[in-house]
Design a protein around this motif. Structure first.
Motif: not given
Length: 404
Positions: A62-67, A86-90
């Protein structure tokens, strides 16, 4: 943006209902939990750096790859649904991948090639990428040159590297004990048993040039996380005081390097030729002719000597003559040559100061290097098919019987 394994204000974020829902989703699905562990947390569990291994995989995700991704992409705290999706898809793509990739990269010095060379399915020699060069510069392990304008560049002869690649797929449906075993094995740093053999093979096969290696580093990567570990072994600095010709791998017979490396890795070959290979690798890198001759003489004795005590010089020179003699060079010449090598070696190690004629020691070194390279190549080839190939008593008996 932050210098901590967990954001300083993460406790407040973790109090949100949306965080609780995400946490429950992970905890209530063993498959989901394992995918998060592999992609986002596993690499840090194996290698504890800065306390990051104490952070949960969900928090890292959640820290690095979403927020973090959202904040960096917009350079603000403004929410944009397109960026969020886009972040969720990644993240979804990262979670679908259970592969762990490992790579050992060993920089080479004084080596050039116009193309990549494949040595085995997991090993090749290729040019460093820009990213890899940046990593090596950051470690201070590549011999970069600085220009008056403060830019840096790396000469072509320092841009080749031995690259060993491995990948493992973790079975997320396995029972807990097997899953833990696979996870530990997947993130375990591979042992580098190949780089020194490849360097030795290059030095033996190349007629000109002297190949050396620099400090290696290993990268461990999942779909969403990575870590790079330095070997932390010291190697001699790049020579600057004298001109060292490059080893041109384009001059080698196609497949010759790969075949020779395979031979040198054979257990029987290592047993009989290990010392000789190590010593000739050391010898070709010596600046001093005296030190090189001593190394080469040790290589000769390790290959042509016998376990029986006494008459070392006689036995070594005789066996070398029997093994290397051919139509172009007589066995009698080779026997006398290796006796001269031992005589010179004795004067060096015992501190006798008889001055050699101009160029005599250099000439001895050059010729002995050629003969020892020839001997190792021939012995490795024969040992690959005959474990008794360097049984000197049998070779002598066979020669005597053929002459009768």
């Amino acid at each position: 943006m932050y210098d901590f394994p967990v954001w300083p204000d993460w406790e407040a974020i973790a109090g949100l209902e949306s965080y609780s829902r995400a946490s429950r989703a992970v905890q209530h699905s063993r498959e989901f939990e394992r995918r998060v562990q592999i992609a986002f947390k596993g690499v840090y569990e194996q290698y504890s750096i800065g306390g990051i291994d104490q952070t949960s995989g969900l928090d890292l995700m959640l820290q690095n790859d979403l927020l973090g991704s959202l904040i960096y992409s917009t350079s603000s705290f403004e929410f944009k649904e397109s960026e969020f999706r886009s972040a969720c898809d990644w993240i979804a793509e990262a979670l679908s991948n259970v592969r762990v990739a490992k790579e050992i990269l060993t920089p080479l010095r004084n080596v050039q090639s116009s193309c990549d060379l494949t040595l085995s399915p997991n090993c090749s020699i290729r040019r460093l990428t820009d990213s890899e060069i940046s990593t090596g510069i950051g470690f201070g392990t590549l011999p970069v040159q600085h220009t008056p304008t403060r830019s840096t560049h790396l000469l072509h002869e320092y841009q080749m590297a031995i690259v060993q690649s491995y990948e493992t797929f973790v079975d997320i449906s396995a029972d807990q004990e097997e899953f833990d075993r696979q996870l530990m094995q997947a993130f375990e740093v591979p042992t580098d048993e190949l780089s020194n053999t490849v360097v030795a093979a290059i030095n033996i096969l190349c007629g000109r040039g002297i190949c050396t290696r620099g400090e290696a580093w290993t990268s461990v990567k999942t779909s969403a996380s990575a870590i790079i570990l330095r070997e932390r072994s010291e190697y001699p600095s790049v020579r600057r005081a004298w001109s060292t010709p490059n080893c041109d791998l384009d001059d080698l017979i196609s497949g010759g390097l790969s075949d020779f490396v395979t031979n040198l890795r054979d257990g029987t070959v290592r047993k009989h030729l290990g010392v000789a290979v190590d010593r000739i690798t050391t010898a070709v890198n010596r600046i001093s002719d005296e030190e090189a001759v001593v190394d080469l003489a040790i290589a000769a004795e390790s290959l042509f000597g016998t376990k029986d005590p006494g008459e070392t010089t006689f036995k070594t020179s005789l066996n070398a003559a029997i093994f290397l003699g051919c139509e172009e060079v007589s066995r009698s010449y080779l026997r006398k040559f290796f006796r001269a090598v031992y005589s010179t070696r004795s004067r060096i190690v015992h501190g006798q100061r008889r001055s050699p004629k101009e160029g005599e020691l250099e000439g001895l070194r050059e010729e002995l290097t050629i003969w020892m390279k020839t001997a190792i190549l021939k012995a490795a080839d024969e040992l690959a098919s005959d474990s008794d190939a360097v049984n000197w008593e049998k070779r002598l008996d066979k020669l005597l019987d053929s002459a009768s």
